[in-house]
Structure formats: structure tokens, C-alpha cells
Write a protein that holds these residues in place. Structure first.
Motif, PDB file in Angstrom:
ATOM      1  N   ALA A 192     136.708  53.443  59.366  1.00  0.00           N
ATOM      2  CA  ALA A 192     136.618  52.629  60.583  1.00  0.00           C
ATOM      3  C   ALA A 192     135.263  51.913  60.639  1.00  0.00           C
ATOM      4  N   TRP A 193     135.275  50.680  61.108  1.00  0.00           N
ATOM      5  CA  TRP A 193     134.050  49.877  61.191  1.00  0.00           C
ATOM      6  C   TRP A 193     133.384  50.042  62.562  1.00  0.00           C
ATOM      7  N   VAL A 194     132.147  49.579  62.637  1.00  0.00           N
ATOM      8  CA  VAL A 194     131.390  49.663  63.894  1.00  0.00           C
ATOM      9  C   VAL A 194     130.748  48.304  64.170  1.00  0.00           C
ATOM     10  N   ALA A 195     130.983  47.774  65.368  1.00  0.00           N
ATOM     11  CA  ALA A 195     130.294  46.548  65.810  1.00  0.00           C
ATOM     12  C   ALA A 195     129.439  46.906  67.017  1.00  0.00           C
ATOM     13  N   GLU A 196     128.161  46.638  66.911  1.00  0.00           N
ATOM     14  CA  GLU A 196     127.183  46.994  67.950  1.00  0.00           C
ATOM     15  C   GLU A 196     126.763  45.726  68.688  1.00  0.00           C
ATOM     16  N   VAL A 197     126.557  45.809  70.009  1.00  0.00           N
ATOM     17  CA  VAL A 197     125.992  44.638  70.703  1.00  0.00           C
ATOM     18  C   VAL A 197     124.516  44.825  71.045  1.00  0.00           C
ATOM     19  N   VAL A 198     124.042  46.063  71.090  1.00  0.00           N
ATOM     20  CA  VAL A 198     122.615  46.295  71.396  1.00  0.00           C
ATOM     21  C   VAL A 198     121.782  45.812  70.199  1.00  0.00           C
ATOM     22  N   TYR A 199     120.724  45.048  70.481  1.00  0.00           N
ATOM     23  CA  TYR A 199     119.913  44.567  69.349  1.00  0.00           C
ATOM     24  C   TYR A 199     118.416  44.832  69.526  1.00  0.00           C
ATOM     25  N   ARG A 200     118.054  45.549  70.596  1.00  0.00           N
ATOM     26  CA  ARG A 200     116.652  45.987  70.734  1.00  0.00           C
ATOM     27  C   ARG A 200     116.662  47.480  70.939  1.00  0.00           C
ATOM     28  N   PRO A 201     116.521  48.291  69.911  1.00  0.00           N
ATOM     29  CA  PRO A 201     116.184  47.888  68.548  1.00  0.00           C
ATOM     30  C   PRO A 201     117.433  47.451  67.788  1.00  0.00           C
ATOM     31  N   LEU A 202     117.173  46.808  66.659  1.00  0.00           N
ATOM     32  CA  LEU A 202     118.264  46.371  65.786  1.00  0.00           C
ATOM     33  C   LEU A 202     118.986  47.578  65.190  1.00  0.00           C
ATOM     34  N   MET A 232     128.436  45.802  61.914  1.00  0.00           N
ATOM     35  CA  MET A 232     127.862  44.529  62.383  1.00  0.00           C
ATOM     36  C   MET A 232     126.851  44.885  63.461  1.00  0.00           C
ATOM     37  N   ASP A 233     125.598  44.491  63.264  1.00  0.00           N
ATOM     38  CA  ASP A 233     124.606  44.874  64.270  1.00  0.00           C
ATOM     39  C   ASP A 233     124.570  43.864  65.423  1.00  0.00           C
ATOM     40  N   GLY A 234     123.818  44.212  66.480  1.00  0.00           N
ATOM     41  CA  GLY A 234     123.831  43.422  67.706  1.00  0.00           C
ATOM     42  C   GLY A 234     123.193  42.048  67.587  1.00  0.00           C
ATOM     43  N   SER A 235     122.386  41.830  66.546  1.00  0.00           N
ATOM     44  CA  SER A 235     121.748  40.511  66.413  1.00  0.00           C
ATOM     45  C   SER A 235     122.785  39.425  66.143  1.00  0.00           C
ATOM     46  N   MET A 236     123.925  39.827  65.578  1.00  0.00           N
ATOM     47  CA  MET A 236     124.918  38.817  65.186  1.00  0.00           C
ATOM     48  C   MET A 236     125.504  38.112  66.411  1.00  0.00           C
ATOM     49  N   MET A 237     125.816  38.886  67.455  1.00  0.00           N
ATOM     50  CA  MET A 237     126.342  38.278  68.682  1.00  0.00           C
ATOM     51  C   MET A 237     125.241  37.456  69.369  1.00  0.00           C
ATOM     52  N   LEU A 247     116.207  35.030  64.105  1.00  0.00           N
ATOM     53  CA  LEU A 247     116.291  36.143  65.058  1.00  0.00           C
ATOM     54  C   LEU A 247     115.876  37.451  64.393  1.00  0.00           C
ATOM     55  N   LEU A 248     116.334  37.660  63.155  1.00  0.00           N
ATOM     56  CA  LEU A 248     115.937  38.884  62.455  1.00  0.00           C
ATOM     57  C   LEU A 248     114.420  38.932  62.295  1.00  0.00           C
ATOM     58  N   GLY A 249     113.831  37.789  61.988  1.00  0.00           N
ATOM     59  CA  GLY A 249     112.373  37.722  61.835  1.00  0.00           C
ATOM     60  C   GLY A 249     111.667  38.066  63.142  1.00  0.00           C
ATOM     61  N   LEU A 250     112.182  37.531  64.239  1.00  0.00           N
ATOM     62  CA  LEU A 250     111.568  37.797  65.551  1.00  0.00           C
ATOM     63  C   LEU A 250     111.690  39.279  65.905  1.00  0.00           C
ATOM     64  N   LEU A 251     112.846  39.855  65.622  1.00  0.00           N
ATOM     65  CA  LEU A 251     113.051  41.276  65.939  1.00  0.00           C
ATOM     66  C   LEU A 251     112.180  42.145  65.041  1.00  0.00           C
ATOM     67  N   GLN A 252     112.050  41.718  63.812  1.00  0.00           N
ATOM     68  CA  GLN A 252     111.209  42.467  62.875  1.00  0.00           C
ATOM     69  C   GLN A 252     109.750  42.430  63.328  1.00  0.00           C
ATOM     70  N   ALA A 253     109.337  41.269  63.839  1.00  0.00           N
ATOM     71  CA  ALA A 253     107.951  41.140  64.308  1.00  0.00           C
ATOM     72  C   ALA A 253     107.697  42.040  65.511  1.00  0.00           C
ATOM     73  N   GLU A 254     108.750  42.240  66.327  1.00  0.00           N
ATOM     74  CA  GLU A 254     108.602  43.121  67.494  1.00  0.00           C
ATOM     75  C   GLU A 254     108.443  44.569  67.086  1.00  0.00           C
ATOM     76  N   ALA A 255     109.157  44.955  66.026  1.00  0.00           N
ATOM     77  CA  ALA A 255     109.189  46.360  65.599  1.00  0.00           C
ATOM     78  C   ALA A 255     109.024  46.409  64.101  1.00  0.00           C
ATOM     79  N   PRO A 256     107.759  46.290  63.622  1.00  0.00           N
ATOM     80  CA  PRO A 256     107.523  46.178  62.187  1.00  0.00           C
ATOM     81  C   PRO A 256     108.058  47.357  61.391  1.00  0.00           C
ATOM     82  N   ALA A 257     108.182  48.521  62.043  1.00  0.00           N
ATOM     83  CA  ALA A 257     108.630  49.688  61.286  1.00  0.00           C
ATOM     84  C   ALA A 257     110.147  49.694  61.117  1.00  0.00           C
TER      85      ALA A 257
END
Ligand code: NAD
Length: 298
Positions: A225-235, A251-256, A282-292
Motif C-alpha cells: 500500500a502507498w502513502v500520500a502525505e499532505v504535511v510538509y513542515r517537516p518534509l 508522496m510527500d507533502g511538498s508535492m501538493m 520548494l524542496l530547496g526552501l524546506l531544506q534551508a529551513e531544516a538543514p538536517a
């Protein structure tokens, strides 16, 4: 092209508590790459600031001031419906607007939350089975994802929400629109149902920085079974991490989130945004928010 000849766009975002929204950055970067002079302004306004007439006057004032459109988010997605001149049929069906376009025809309300989810779903999970799907959460995001799932042909949709009335509200709204499809609602145990789901869409706030944890244990799901997430903070929510560890399609929340921006840009400008470029922004922006955070481009 010199700046003087560039087509100008002036867009805003109306919402409450939107100071950290990444939508402006996505619009500005892609708008400029499309050769536009693109300005995007935030209107972070608490919900009790305006009564309905005041809100209508405020938005009408933005149009008069030369804005081309306005993205709309919580808690205004329903409120703007009362004074939009027209609605797209999907925005009317969902009962929520996240984009107002101002043009000669007046103020038109659109909903790109559902198209954003739907487009992202088709590019990432489009080949996966989706006859029987579980959706967790029946709030604002859930209204858009449930509509998308039904439009994508899900035959049996189970909507689970701790608040049974909210789940029932979505079933009552969409049931008559999708007569050949079954919508079941639950607020309790899903015990015997788990093996039947082809996948799950998670649309509760659980997993956000402010609400850590899991709304469901993905280990209950069938192995493929697959999982689609809408939460993207954190990714990488606990759900995404756990589903990936189990080898599921995720599918992570950044996609929506990127999808709604891409579709809004297209409607506003009439130009075709480069979806990969916006997602990567968007991935870059989220990565900058949470470098780890491990950021995976899918
Ligand atoms: P909301 O408050 O409108 O709705 C959340 C719903 O989840 C409520 O009905 C609540 O009863 C239910 N719920 C909460 N915990 C639950 C649990 N453990 N089990 C079952 N149901 C539970 O919130 P929303 O606006 O729909 O936002 C939900 C999440 O989606 C937020 O994290 C938000 O940031 C995210 N979101 C993402 C996008 C995107 O583009 N990716 C768009 C909108 C919202």
C-alpha cells in the motif's frame, strides 16, 4: 527583454498566520523565470478583523489597486465565496476557493488545492492501484484531497476523522456528486479494514513540528500500500519516514504544496510553469529551513 517591456503581475496571499508561507517565494521565482515582473504580497489578517462586507471591500480594493489575483488560505477559503463574481465548477463543488483571479470578468474563484494534489498524485502514484483508499482527516486539506481522489476514480473512499461530523460532512457533500462511488466515514477503529486499502492519504496536522507523531500506524497497511502525505513542515514526517523504511511508494507533502502554486501561476498568467523547477525551489526552501532534514526529490 528590458524591465520596461516585461508584463507585470501583482498577486497577494490572504490568510491568518501566513508569515512563513513559502508560496510567495515559489511564485516570484517562477514568475520571473517566465519573463514576468512578478510581485507577491502577504496580507496576514486575523479572522475577526473584517465582517463579510469589510472583507469584500478589502478584496475589491486590492483589485482596484491593480492586483491581478489573490491566493486565499485559512480561514478565508469559504468566506470569499460570498462575494466572488463567479466560481469554477470545482471550487463550487468543494465549497472552497484558494485563488481569486481579477480580470475584466470580475473576480473568479478557483481551487488549485485539489488540482495540485491530483496532478502530484498522478505524477508520483498514478500507476499505483487506487480502487480502495483511506483518507485520514476531513478538514480544509482533506476536502481538497477527497475531491481529487473521487475525481481520480477511487471506487471506495473511507474518510476517517476524530471528529465524526467533519468526515460525515465531506461524505454528504461529495456523495451526491459521485454516485457510482462509495464514501464511508469512520471516527473509530479501522481494525478489519486495513488490508483492503490500496493506499492512504494523510490529511491531519499530525506530524507537523507543532503536532509531532503519527495519526495512524502505517504498519497496519498491506505491504504494497502507498502513502500520500499532505504535511510538509517537516518534509520527512514520522509517517513518511516510517512508510519509506517499509519500502512503500510515498508522496510527500511538498508535492501538493508545489502543485497548488504551479496551477495558480498557470491560471493567473496563462503561461506554463516548469513544474520540476517549482518543486525543486520548494524542496530547496524546506531544506534551508531544516538543514538536517533529508530532502528527497521524487
Ligand atoms: P484542519 O484543522 O482544517 O483539519 C484537520 C482535520 O484532521 C480535523 O478535521 C481534525 O479533526 C482531524 N484530525 C486531527 N488529528 C487527527 C487524528 N489523529 N486522526 C484523525 N483525524 C484527525 O487542518 P487542514 O487545514 O486540513 O490541514 C491539515 C494539514 O495539512 C496541516 O498540516 C496543513 O499544514 C497541511 N496542508 C498541506 C497542504 C499542502 O499543500 N501540502 C495544503 C493544506 C494543508
Amino acid at each position: 527583454m528590458s524591465v520596461g517591456t516585461m508584463k507585470r503581475f501583482r498577486v497577494g496571499l490572504l490568510g491568518e498566520g501566513i508569515g512563513e508561507s513559502l508560496t510567495p517565494a515559489m511564485h516570484i521565482a517562477e514568475g520571473r523565470r517566465l519573463g514576468l515582473e512578478y510581485a507577491y504580497e502577504l496580507f496576514d489578517i486575523t479572522s475577526d478583523t473584517f465582517d463579510e462586507a469589510g472583507l469584500a471591500a478589502f478584496v475589491t480594493g486590492l483589485r482596484a489597486a491593480g492586483f491581478d489575483g489573490l491566493n486565499v488560505t485559512h480561514p478565508y477559503k469559504q468566506r470569499v465565496i460570498s462575494f466572488a463574481d463567479q466560481l469554477s465548477s470545482d471550487a463550487r463543488s468543494i465549497g472552497a476557493v484558494n485563488l481569486l483571479v481579477f480580470d475584466q470578468g470580475g473576480m473568479t474563484g478557483h481551487n488549485t488545492d485539489w488540482t495540485g494534489f491530483s496532478g502530484a498524485f498522478m505524477s508520483h502514484l498514478g500507476r499505483a492501484p487506487r480502487s480502495t483508499v483511506l483518507q485520514m482527516g476531513a478538514g480544509g486539506a482533506g476536502a481538497a484531497t477527497a475531491y481529487a481522489l473521487l475525481r481520480l476514480g477511487v471506487e471506495r473512499l473511507t474518510i476517517h476523522d476524530l471528529d465524526a461530523d467533519r468526515a460525515q460532512g465531506l461524505a454528504d457533500r461529495y456523495g451526491p456528486m459521485f454516485l457510482g462511488q462509495t464514501i464511508t466515514v469512520t471516527s473509530g477503529d479501522l481494525d478489519g479494514l486495513w488490508p483492503s486499502f490500496d493506499g492512504v492519504v494523510h490529511a491531519t496536522p499530525t506530524g507537523m513540528d507543532k503536532h509531532p507523531g503519527l495519526a495512524m500506524d502505517p504498519d497496519h497497511l498491506a505491504p504494497d500500500a502507498w502513502v500520500a502525505e499532505v504535511v510538509y513542515r517537516p518534509l520527512d514526517t514520522a509517517l513518511v519516514v516510517s512508510a519509506r523504511a517499509a519500502g512503500r511508494q510515498v508522496m510527500d507533502g511538498s508535492m501538493m504544496a508545489a502543485g497548488q502554486a504551479i496551477d495558480s501561476l498557470r491560471i493567473l498568467t496563462g503561461l506554463e510553469p516548469d513544474a520540476d523547477r517549482v518543486r525543486s525551489d520548494l524542496l530547496g526552501l524546506l531544506q534551508a529551513e531544516a538543514p538536517a532534514t533529508r530532502v528527497v526529490a521524487e
